[in-house]
Write an enzyme that holds these catalytic residues in place. Structure first.
Site, PDB file in Angstrom:
ATOM      1  N   ASP A   1       1.981  -0.870  11.886  1.00  0.00           N
ATOM      2  CA  ASP A   1       0.650  -1.342  11.473  1.00  0.00           C
ATOM      3  C   ASP A   1       0.376  -2.785  11.906  1.00  0.00           C
ATOM      4  O   ASP A   1      -0.714  -3.309  11.681  1.00  0.00           O
ATOM      5  CB  ASP A   1       0.509  -1.243   9.946  1.00  0.00           C
ATOM      6  CG  ASP A   1       0.466   0.213   9.492  1.00  0.00           C
ATOM      7  OD1 ASP A   1       0.101   1.077  10.297  1.00  0.00           O
ATOM      8  OD2 ASP A   1       0.815   0.472   8.324  1.00  0.00           O
TER       9      ASP A   1
ATOM     10  N   GLN B   1       4.712   9.376   7.129  1.00  0.00           N
ATOM     11  CA  GLN B   1       3.759  10.266   6.457  1.00  0.00           C
ATOM     12  C   GLN B   1       4.186  11.719   6.610  1.00  0.00           C
ATOM     13  O   GLN B   1       4.148  12.495   5.650  1.00  0.00           O
ATOM     14  CB  GLN B   1       2.358  10.040   7.018  1.00  0.00           C
ATOM     15  CG  GLN B   1       1.843   8.632   6.695  1.00  0.00           C
ATOM     16  CD  GLN B   1       0.463   8.353   7.213  1.00  0.00           C
ATOM     17  OE1 GLN B   1      -0.085   9.119   8.022  1.00  0.00           O
ATOM     18  NE2 GLN B   1      -0.126   7.251   6.791  1.00  0.00           N
TER      19      GLN B   1
ATOM     20  N   LYS C   1       0.834  -1.209   0.000  1.00  0.00           N
ATOM     21  CA  LYS C   1       0.000   0.000   0.000  1.00  0.00           C
ATOM     22  C   LYS C   1       0.868   1.259   0.000  1.00  0.00           C
ATOM     23  O   LYS C   1       0.610   2.196  -0.743  1.00  0.00           O
ATOM     24  CB  LYS C   1      -0.925  -0.034   1.227  1.00  0.00           C
ATOM     25  CG  LYS C   1      -1.948   1.075   1.261  1.00  0.00           C
ATOM     26  CD  LYS C   1      -3.170   0.678   2.052  1.00  0.00           C
ATOM     27  CE  LYS C   1      -2.968   0.770   3.542  1.00  0.00           C
ATOM     28  NZ  LYS C   1      -2.862   2.155   4.041  1.00  0.00           N
ATOM     29  N   SER C   2       1.893   1.282   0.832  1.00  0.00           N
ATOM     30  CA  SER C   2       2.744   2.481   0.926  1.00  0.00           C
ATOM     31  C   SER C   2       3.405   2.788  -0.413  1.00  0.00           C
ATOM     32  O   SER C   2       3.439   3.933  -0.863  1.00  0.00           O
ATOM     33  CB  SER C   2       3.839   2.262   1.969  1.00  0.00           C
ATOM     34  OG  SER C   2       3.277   2.169   3.246  1.00  0.00           O
TER      35      SER C   2
ATOM     36  N   ARG D   1      -6.231   1.967  17.963  1.00  0.00           N
ATOM     37  CA  ARG D   1      -6.045   0.513  17.823  1.00  0.00           C
ATOM     38  C   ARG D   1      -5.703  -0.166  19.140  1.00  0.00           C
ATOM     39  O   ARG D   1      -5.909  -1.377  19.268  1.00  0.00           O
ATOM     40  CB  ARG D   1      -4.978   0.219  16.754  1.00  0.00           C
ATOM     41  CG  ARG D   1      -5.514   0.446  15.349  1.00  0.00           C
ATOM     42  CD  ARG D   1      -4.492   0.165  14.266  1.00  0.00           C
ATOM     43  NE  ARG D   1      -5.143   0.215  12.957  1.00  0.00           N
ATOM     44  CZ  ARG D   1      -4.497   0.351  11.808  1.00  0.00           C
ATOM     45  NH1 ARG D   1      -3.180   0.458  11.787  1.00  0.00           N
ATOM     46  NH2 ARG D   1      -5.158   0.379  10.671  1.00  0.00           N
TER      47      ARG D   1
ATOM     48  N   GLY E   1      -5.281   7.638   4.873  1.00  0.00           N
ATOM     49  CA  GLY E   1      -4.423   8.546   5.645  1.00  0.00           C
ATOM     50  C   GLY E   1      -3.129   8.847   4.907  1.00  0.00           C
ATOM     51  O   GLY E   1      -2.667   9.994   4.858  1.00  0.00           O
TER      52      GLY E   1
ATOM     53  N   ARG F   1       2.776   6.014  -3.239  1.00  0.00           N
ATOM     54  CA  ARG F   1       3.915   6.840  -3.673  1.00  0.00           C
ATOM     55  C   ARG F   1       4.147   6.754  -5.172  1.00  0.00           C
ATOM     56  O   ARG F   1       4.547   7.723  -5.804  1.00  0.00           O
ATOM     57  CB  ARG F   1       5.174   6.401  -2.898  1.00  0.00           C
ATOM     58  CG  ARG F   1       5.138   6.872  -1.442  1.00  0.00           C
ATOM     59  CD  ARG F   1       6.103   6.061  -0.591  1.00  0.00           C
ATOM     60  NE  ARG F   1       6.224   6.569   0.766  1.00  0.00           N
ATOM     61  CZ  ARG F   1       5.373   6.335   1.770  1.00  0.00           C
ATOM     62  NH1 ARG F   1       4.291   5.593   1.557  1.00  0.00           N
ATOM     63  NH2 ARG F   1       5.575   6.841   2.972  1.00  0.00           N
TER      64      ARG F   1
ATOM     65  N   SER G   1       7.460   9.286  11.820  1.00  0.00           N
ATOM     66  CA  SER G   1       6.298   9.032  10.971  1.00  0.00           C
ATOM     67  C   SER G   1       6.679   9.248   9.511  1.00  0.00           C
ATOM     68  O   SER G   1       7.085  10.340   9.122  1.00  0.00           O
ATOM     69  CB  SER G   1       5.139   9.963  11.353  1.00  0.00           C
ATOM     70  OG  SER G   1       4.268  10.119  10.254  1.00  0.00           O
TER      71      SER G   1
END
Ligand code: S3P
Length: 461
Positions: free
Chosen positions: A338, A187, A35-36, A369, A108, A40, A185
């Site tokens: 995650d 992100q 996903k990451s 979470r 996110g 990108r 992070s």
């Protein structure tokens, strides 16, 4: 070349999955693309000069939200006959202001990385998202972007907390900054890096520990000059030369270790199981769970290690194992952030106690979470305690299960409890499982083919 039809995946809040105890998992499980890296590849491919061919892109709801947003910013994205995604980049200054708000759904990573990309260009965009994304903190992103000269305007209702919607107008040009990140992070780091591409001069970012570095790897892949340094105290520093040009280059997306995590834990905790997971990303910033499960006694072997498209990948072979509880070092959390929900499921099936410190960031993910896992595990007969930044799970010996749990719009919560159901005395039902399509669209079918018993249902109103 076919036009890519990237409709938004329809979520059906009534859909449920019930997971029952199984005798074992076997065979090969092919999890979808990372996903990451998928997010990108669309954003940076869109900012490159020329055509980027992306193979193995995750067709999950989050990535499709990013794809639509990048298109709305003026980038042409199509699919070729071999199912590769073709991104015709417009360069680092070529975005256009979208006519409508960019709705990133539950994504996110998509929203935060795109905020950075927009903040460095002479355009303006409104960012919105679903109910869960609209309760996640955005000031951690917009504060540094504001320092770079971008104009940030939150809607009054969310302004105090820094919640979406927010309008970002790019700086012309963005200022190069020195930024000490408060948390590790990827992100935050990526948003600043993407904005800094058009800055005149060096942007220097320091993070408390190294977080996943796919942005750095992909920027270098596209020809950007970027220096990296591990400091003596464990911090990580990146220096990016501004006024950078990205030159399009093909991308191969490896399979997602965060999705493989569910199959790995399911195999370890069920009896007589043996599976192979081919082509998984082994980026060292993503392998914290594998190391942790091995320390817990998990029989996990990595074979056929290779480099594909600039990223380390390998095949993972997993067998049923008796796990034992351990203390997970807090410094490892960035490399498995995650994976704590599914680790807590492994911990529930282990002998003794598993202690997970340094996990405060879990409270600002798709859900809190820590508390959602703690509540659900307790409902299934597992002893759990929590503090603001720790979680402690005591192995239950026998999982009573029998719970009906809400996914809380969180794909990783849904998949974690479905894995727990595979060893529970009584089936576990997850409500609102459409959220799983965020990262692992075909989860139920793929797991069922390997021997799981996940049965679809509908919530009775
Ligand atoms: C991601 C970074 C992580 C992770 C998220 C994906 C990324 O978030 O939890 O699922 O692709 O950059 P943080 O960087 O905020 O920890």
């Amino acid at each position: 070349m076919a036009k890519l039809n990237s409709h938004k995946i329809m979520t059906d809040p009534m859909k449920t999955l019930t997971s029952s105890a199984i005798s074992g998992l076997s065979g090969e499980i092919k999890v979808p693309g990372d996903k990451s890296i998928s997010h990108r590849s669309l954003i940076l491919g869109g900012m490159a000069i020329g055509r980027t061919k992306v193979s193995g892109l995750l067709a999950g709801a989050d990535v499709l939200s990013t794809l639509e947003a990048v298109r709305a910013l003026g980038v042409d994205i199509t699919r070729d006959d071999a199912d590769n995604i073709i991104v015709d980049g417009v360069g680092t200054g070529g975005f256009i202001s979208p006519q409508d708000a960019l709705d990133l759904g539950n994504a996110g990573t998509g929203v935060r990385l795109l905020m950075g990309a927009v903040a460095g260009q002479p355009v303006s965009a409104i960012f919105t998202g679903d109910a869960s994304l609209s309760k996640r903190p955005m000031k951690r992103i917009t504060d540094p972007l504001c320092q770079m000269g971008a104009q940030i305007a939150y809607d009054p209702a969310g302004a105090e907390k820094g919640f979406l919607p927010v309008t970002i107008t790019g700086a012309q040009p963005p200022l190069p900054i020195r930024y000490e990140m408060p948390v590790a992070s990827a992100q935050i780091k990526s948003a600043i890096l993407f904005a800094a591409l058009n800055a005149r001069g060096q942007t220097i970012i320091t993070e408390p520990h190294l977080s996943r570095d796919h942005s750095e790897a992909m920027l270098r892949h596209f020809g950007v000059t970027l220096e990296r340094e591990m400091l003596a105290d464990g911090r990580h520093r990146i220096t990016l030369e501004g006024e950078a040009e990205l030159h399009a280059k093909d991308i191969i997306v490896p399979r997602d270790p965060s999705s493989a995590a569910f199959a790995m834990v399911a195999t370890l905790i069920t009896k007589d199981s043996h599976i192979t997971l081919p082509g998984i990303s082994l980026n060292p910033q993503r392998t914290g769970l594998i190391i942790t499960l091995q320390e817990m006694g998990g029989n996990i072997e990595i074979v056929n290690e290779r480099i594909e498209g600039g990223e380390a990948v390998g095949d993972i072979i997993v067998q049923s194992s008796q796990l034992k509880g351990i203390a997970v070092p807090a410094t490892r959390s960035a490399s498995m952030i995650d994976e704590y929900p599914i680790l807590s499921v492994a911990a529930a099936c282990a002998e003794g106690e598993t202690y997970m410190p340094g996990v405060a960031e879990l409270r600002v993910k798709e859900t809190d979470r820590i508390s959602v896992m703690a509540e659900g595990l307790k409902a299934c007969g597992v002893e759990v305690s929590e503090t603001p930044d720790t979680m402690r799970v005591t192995g239950a010996g026998m999982i009573s299960g029998g719970a009906r749990l809400a996914s809380q719009h969180d794909h990783r919560i849904a998949m974690s409890f479905l894995v727990l159901g595979m060893v529970a005395q009584n089936p576990i039902t997850m409500l609102d499982v459409a959220t799983i399509s965020t990262s692992f669209p075909d989860f139920a079918n793929i797991m069922n083919k390997a021997g799981a018993q996940l049965e679809e249902g509908i919530t009775q109103a």
